[in-house]
Every structure is written in C-alpha cells, then in structure tokens.
Design an enzyme around this catalytic site. Sequence first.
Site, PDB file in Angstrom:
ATOM      1  N   GLY A  48       0.775  -1.238   0.000  1.00  0.00           N
ATOM      2  CA  GLY A  48       0.000   0.000   0.000  1.00  0.00           C
ATOM      3  C   GLY A  48       0.804   1.284   0.000  1.00  0.00           C
ATOM      4  N   ASP A 107      -5.571   2.124  10.459  1.00  0.00           N
ATOM      5  CA  ASP A 107      -6.985   1.842  10.658  1.00  0.00           C
ATOM      6  C   ASP A 107      -7.170   1.432  12.122  1.00  0.00           C
ATOM      7  OD1 ASP A 107      -9.639   1.221  10.127  1.00  0.00           O
ATOM      8  OD2 ASP A 107      -9.201  -0.705   9.218  1.00  0.00           O
ATOM      9  N   PHE A 156     -14.287   2.880   4.299  1.00  0.00           N
ATOM     10  CA  PHE A 156     -13.265   2.196   3.507  1.00  0.00           C
ATOM     11  C   PHE A 156     -12.885   3.048   2.299  1.00  0.00           C
ATOM     12  CE2 PHE A 156     -11.204  -1.083   1.013  1.00  0.00           C
ATOM     13  CZ  PHE A 156     -10.450  -1.689   1.992  1.00  0.00           C
ATOM     14  N   VAL A 157     -11.610   3.344   2.199  1.00  0.00           N
ATOM     15  CA  VAL A 157     -11.143   4.204   1.111  1.00  0.00           C
ATOM     16  C   VAL A 157     -10.181   3.449   0.193  1.00  0.00           C
ATOM     17  CG1 VAL A 157     -11.468   6.357   2.386  1.00  0.00           C
ATOM     18  CG2 VAL A 157      -9.295   5.137   2.583  1.00  0.00           C
ATOM     19  N   ASP A 163      -6.027  -0.474  -1.617  1.00  0.00           N
ATOM     20  CA  ASP A 163      -6.746  -1.401  -2.489  1.00  0.00           C
ATOM     21  C   ASP A 163      -8.017  -1.940  -1.844  1.00  0.00           C
ATOM     22  OD1 ASP A 163      -5.293  -3.089  -0.558  1.00  0.00           O
ATOM     23  OD2 ASP A 163      -6.041  -4.748  -1.772  1.00  0.00           O
TER      24      ASP A 163
HETATM   25  P1  IMP Z   1      -4.608  -1.680  10.627  1.00  0.00           P
HETATM   26  O1  IMP Z   1      -3.717  -2.778  11.106  1.00  0.00           O
HETATM   27  O2  IMP Z   1      -6.062  -1.995  10.914  1.00  0.00           O
HETATM   28  O3  IMP Z   1      -4.217  -0.327  11.146  1.00  0.00           O
HETATM   29  O4  IMP Z   1      -4.573  -1.601   9.046  1.00  0.00           O
HETATM   30  C1  IMP Z   1      -3.527  -2.115   8.327  1.00  0.00           C
HETATM   31  C2  IMP Z   1      -3.722  -2.114   6.856  1.00  0.00           C
HETATM   32  O5  IMP Z   1      -5.083  -2.363   6.477  1.00  0.00           O
HETATM   33  C3  IMP Z   1      -3.387  -0.808   6.198  1.00  0.00           C
HETATM   34  O6  IMP Z   1      -2.007  -0.600   6.069  1.00  0.00           O
HETATM   35  C4  IMP Z   1      -4.062  -1.023   4.854  1.00  0.00           C
HETATM   36  O7  IMP Z   1      -3.252  -1.813   4.021  1.00  0.00           O
HETATM   37  C5  IMP Z   1      -5.321  -1.776   5.241  1.00  0.00           C
HETATM   38  N1  IMP Z   1      -6.456  -0.821   5.333  1.00  0.00           N
HETATM   39  C6  IMP Z   1      -7.010  -0.309   6.451  1.00  0.00           C
HETATM   40  N2  IMP Z   1      -8.018   0.532   6.158  1.00  0.00           N
HETATM   41  C7  IMP Z   1      -8.106   0.548   4.799  1.00  0.00           C
HETATM   42  C8  IMP Z   1      -8.953   1.257   3.860  1.00  0.00           C
HETATM   43  O8  IMP Z   1      -9.853   2.053   4.201  1.00  0.00           O
HETATM   44  N3  IMP Z   1      -8.720   0.999   2.541  1.00  0.00           N
HETATM   45  C9  IMP Z   1      -7.749   0.151   2.110  1.00  0.00           C
HETATM   46  N4  IMP Z   1      -6.938  -0.511   2.946  1.00  0.00           N
HETATM   47  C10 IMP Z   1      -7.111  -0.311   4.277  1.00  0.00           C
HETATM   48 MG    MG Z   2      -0.668  -1.008   4.418  1.00  0.00          MG
END
Ligand code: IMP
Ligand code: MG
Length: 183
Positions: A48, A107, A156-157, A163
């Site tokens: 990402g 996130d 969700f973006v 992606d």
């Molecule tokens: P986290 O561990 O929940 O903070 O999220 C880790 C990963 O989830 C991010 O680095 C993204 O790759 C993916 N992610 C989280 N939210 C989104 C979103 O809204 N769109 C796309 N990918 C997301």
């Molecule tokens: Mg990521």
Amino acid sequence: MDEADVEGDLVNVLFTEKQIHDKLAELAAVIESDYDGRDVLIVGILRGAVMVMADLARSFHRHVEMDWMAISSYGSGTKSSGVVRILKDLDTDITGRHVLIVDEIIDTGLTLSWLTSNLASRNPASVEICTLLRKPEALQMPVEVRYVGWDIPNEFVVGYGLDYKERYRNLRDIGTLAPHVYS
Ligand code: IMP
Ligand code: MG
C-alpha cells in the site's frame, strides 16, 4: 486511473492527486527539519505504501535511504485481524539507525503497533511513523504517530496505493468506496 475510469465505484473523492502531493511536500519539509543532521532510513510497508514512498521520498531536498517490508495481517476483505507475519523483512541492519516507517493508512493500528515494537527490539536510534491517512475512530491499539497527513472518517477508502481486493491501487486520487462494491 482517474475517477472517470472507475465510474460509480466511489461515493466521493476525498483527496485529489494534487492535494496528496502538496500534503506530502508539507510533511517532507517538517520531517527534513526534524531530522536535520541525522541520516534517515525510510521504511515503506508493501504494497500500500508504494505511492506514498515514491512521492514523499522525492519531496525531500536531502538524501534518504529507502527499504521495504511486507507484512501480512491476516485480514480478509475490509477488516484487519491483528495477527501479523513478516513476509519480507528489511535488507538493512537498523542498529543505531533513525527509522521512519511510512504507511498509507492506520486503521485499527494493530499492524503498526506490532511493527513498531518489532523494529524497536532491533536497537535502532529511533523509530517513528509517518502515515498519509488515519482513522481515529477505528483505532484499537494506541500507536504514536509522529506525522499524519489527514484524519478521516471510519469508511473504507481506495486509491493511491490503497486497495480493495488488489484493485484501485493505481487510482490517482483517494476516494470512499461505494458499499455496493464490497457488499
Ligand atoms: P490496521 O492494522 O487496521 O491499522 O490496518 C492495516 C492495513 O489495512 C493498512 O495498512 C491497509 O493496508 C489496510 N487498510 C485499512 N483501512 C483501509 C482502507 O480504508 N482501505 C484500504 N486498505 C485499508
Ligand atoms: Mg498497508
């Protein structure tokens, strides 16, 4: 791709390519002054963060070293699980180094909280985080983020590296994905 190429898949465009570039230039200027006189290793989280790394790195008016990690967080679809595994580790020994983790979005914070402590255990001089986006309402783990582009609502973006099922990464802008696409 532009918004027109994914017609109907987005609820709205949150940030245009131009807004993103301007924001990264701003962040780069702050980072540059914070790390004045110190070498920095920026670590991009695949896949990402590829776009953010490319544009952030080029916004610097100084040398930075770049390395990459790939992490699987055993998520499926639009959810992250917090169970983390390293798929590709750093090629760099970070002992005594100033490390700046670069990600596109935080996130739940589960991935970066795990990664920060993993990297901190390798005796670097410092570990900080730079993320383009953060969803404060979704945070489940406290993560100290030094540099944030924008805080966004818990939706969700996609686009600019973000992606949904490996699609939309090459969209220039960042937009909110329409629920009909993933439900
Ligand atoms: P986290 O561990 O929940 O903070 O999220 C880790 C990963 O989830 C991010 O680095 C993204 O790759 C993916 N992610 C989280 N939210 C989104 C979103 O809204 N769109 C796309 N990918 C997301
Ligand atoms: Mg990521």
